[in-house]
Design an enzyme around this catalytic site. Structure first.
Site, short mmCIF file in Angstrom:
data_model
loop_
_atom_site.label_atom_id
_atom_site.label_comp_id
_atom_site.label_asym_id
_atom_site.label_seq_id
_atom_site.Cartn_x
_atom_site.Cartn_y
_atom_site.Cartn_z
N GLU A 179 22.39 82.07 55.06
CA GLU A 179 22.73 80.83 55.76
C GLU A 179 21.55 80.22 56.51
O GLU A 179 21.67 79.80 57.66
CB GLU A 179 23.91 81.08 56.71
CG GLU A 179 25.17 81.51 55.97
CD GLU A 179 26.32 81.88 56.89
OE1 GLU A 179 26.12 81.90 58.13
OE2 GLU A 179 27.42 82.17 56.39
N GLU B 152 31.86 84.17 47.94
CA GLU B 152 32.89 84.54 48.93
C GLU B 152 34.06 83.57 48.85
O GLU B 152 34.53 83.05 49.86
CB GLU B 152 32.29 84.53 50.34
CG GLU B 152 31.07 85.41 50.52
CD GLU B 152 30.41 85.24 51.88
OE1 GLU B 152 31.08 84.77 52.82
OE2 GLU B 152 29.22 85.58 52.00
#
Length: 455
Positions: free
Chosen positions: A216, A323
């Site tokens: 991220e 995910e």
């Protein structure tokens, strides 16, 4: 206001036209309002997903892309040793593996549950650990490393032919740093982070299908603030030098989920990826695109998903949905049906992009602590989400099929790309001949597979 909407529509249309999806004649000014962003869409309506096209039009396009990118049409040519054709030969085609991976999130809870182990191994060929490879999990206190859970989980995966992603070497979000890490000076932080990289990557070198090196780093910048603007690129370089044959991923959220997230748009994702590769010594890195795909409670924008995946696919790198889950407003009466409906559309749209090499569901069984989307209950009985996944798993594989050769000894079959065992049987003597082959866009250039059987 209307002028700006029309302008956005034209941009949107150009991207879709490039993918060969529609023609200009299908758009008119009356359709402009259907291109509202998710925040402007009211209610949950299947028409919102597809307008200004029908569901049938979306499905037709998706199937066309699947046939082009994920399937290969083969001619099985059955002959006797003297080259004459065998009419009526039975040809048994057994799929051994698929080029596409279904994956699932995994936690340490699997280690002491035999039923869960059997369930997981029977369904999935890929796994992404929730926390067990993260720095805060393996070294909560300085100098006290513990890889017990990660070791056992990777051993379990190896035993069952399940490939594992290394999630994650480092994480750029400040709130997921250990307290002792936050207190380090820049010099000490660099030393500690380098030690972390060396520890985890050397331990599992060559055993993982990929590494999320800096998780991220479009939304967050913990390491950049303390170590400089090239911090992420530097750590990619370090991982690459330790484990050069493993694919290194950027892993990010909202790149396909939210058109309004200014930090993670596909263009910015590719810009950051290019910057990492341009760092001195990084040109040889095998890079991959990791998309978390945590879809929120707002209506899904299939147009944005399609355009994002189309743009990301153009760089020719493998894409993993790492995910995937869909959160639905719990106050809605039909929340379960909506969750399944949106999930199916996301999965179908994602699968039709051949660059998407794997989809990792987040999460499997409720015993694994899933709080957004579960495939099973605690008894490992399917939820509606589980039923959907099972249906698509079956739909997107060739499985075992039987065909018969024509008067020219030929059987024509379209199969999903993967590895196959093919057996041809003499219709009179039952003598057989078998071959194992890999099917993809390049392995069989002329699409002809020759098998000889005795008379």
């Amino acid at each position: 206001m209307k002028t700006s909407i029309i302008f956005l529509l034209l941009i949107h249309l150009c991207i879709i036209l490039k993918s060969g999806n529609i023609t200009v004649a299908q758009i008119n000014e009356d359709d402009i309002d259907t291109y509202a962003t998710p925040k402007e869409v009211k209610g949950f309506d299947e028409n919102t997903l597809f307008s200004p096209y029908t569901k049938q039009q979306w499905r037709s396009y998706q199937q066309e892309k699947i046939n082009q990118g994920r399937k290969t049409q083969l001619n099985f040519i059955i002959t006797y040793p003297n080259k004459t054709a065998v009419k009526g030969a039975k040809v048994y085609i057994k799929q051994l593996t698929s080029d596409f991976h279904w994956g699932c999130g995994m936690t340490h809870r699997i280690l002491n549950n035999l039923a869960y182990k059997k369930w997981f191994a029977s369904k999935f060929t890929a796994a992404d650990f929730h926390n067990e490879l993260k720095w805060y999990y393996t070294e909560p206190n300085p100098g006290q490393e513990n890889y017990t859970d990660a070791d056992a989980m990777i051993n379990f995966a190896d035993e069952h032919g399940i490939i594992v992603r290394g999630h994650t070497v480092l994480w750029d979000d400040v709130k997921y740093q250990q307290k002792w890490v936050k207190k380090l000076s820049p010099q000490k932080l660099l030393q500690a982070a380098n030690k972390r990289v060396d520890s985890v990557v050397k331990r599992y070198k060559g055993r993982l299908v990929g590494w999320d090196v800096m998780n991220e780093n479009l939304h967050h910048n913990f390491f950049e603030k303390r170590l400089g603007k090239n911090a992420s690129a530097l750590f990619y370089n370090r991982v690459y030098n330790i484990d050069p044959n493993t694919t290194l991923y950027m892993n990010e959220f909202n790149t396909t989920e939210n058109v309004n997230d200014k930090w993670a748009a596909p263009e910015k994702y590719l810009r950051r990826l290019k910057k990492i590769r341009a760092y001195p010594g990084n040109s040889g890195i095998k890079m991959g695109i990791g998309l978390e795909c945590h879809y929120g409670a707002e209506p899904i924008d299939l147009h944005y998903i399609r355009n994002s995946l189309t743009l990301l696919s153009q760089v020719g790198l493998p894409i993993w949905l790492t995910e995937l889950d869909v959160k639905i407003d719990p106050t809605l009466e039909n929340k379960s049906q909506l969750q399944v409906m949106y999930l199916e559309e996301i999965l179908r749209e994602s699968f039709c992009h051949a660059s998407v090499k794997a989809i990792v569901i987040w999460t499997g069984a409720s015993i694994d602590g899933c709080d957004v989307m579960c495939m099973t209950n605690e008894k490992l009985e399917n939820t509606p989400v589980g039923d959907l996944i099972d249906k698509l798993m079956e739909e997107w594989k060739t499985g075992n099929i039987e065909v018969v050769s024509d008067s020219n000894g030929v059987s024509q079959v379209s199969v999903f790309n993967g590895r196959y065992e093919v057996t041809a049987v003499n219709p009179v003597t039952n003598v057989s001949s078998s071959v194992t082959l890999k099917v993809d866009t390049v392995s069989i250039p002329d699409k002809n597979v020759h098998l000889q059987i005795l008379g």
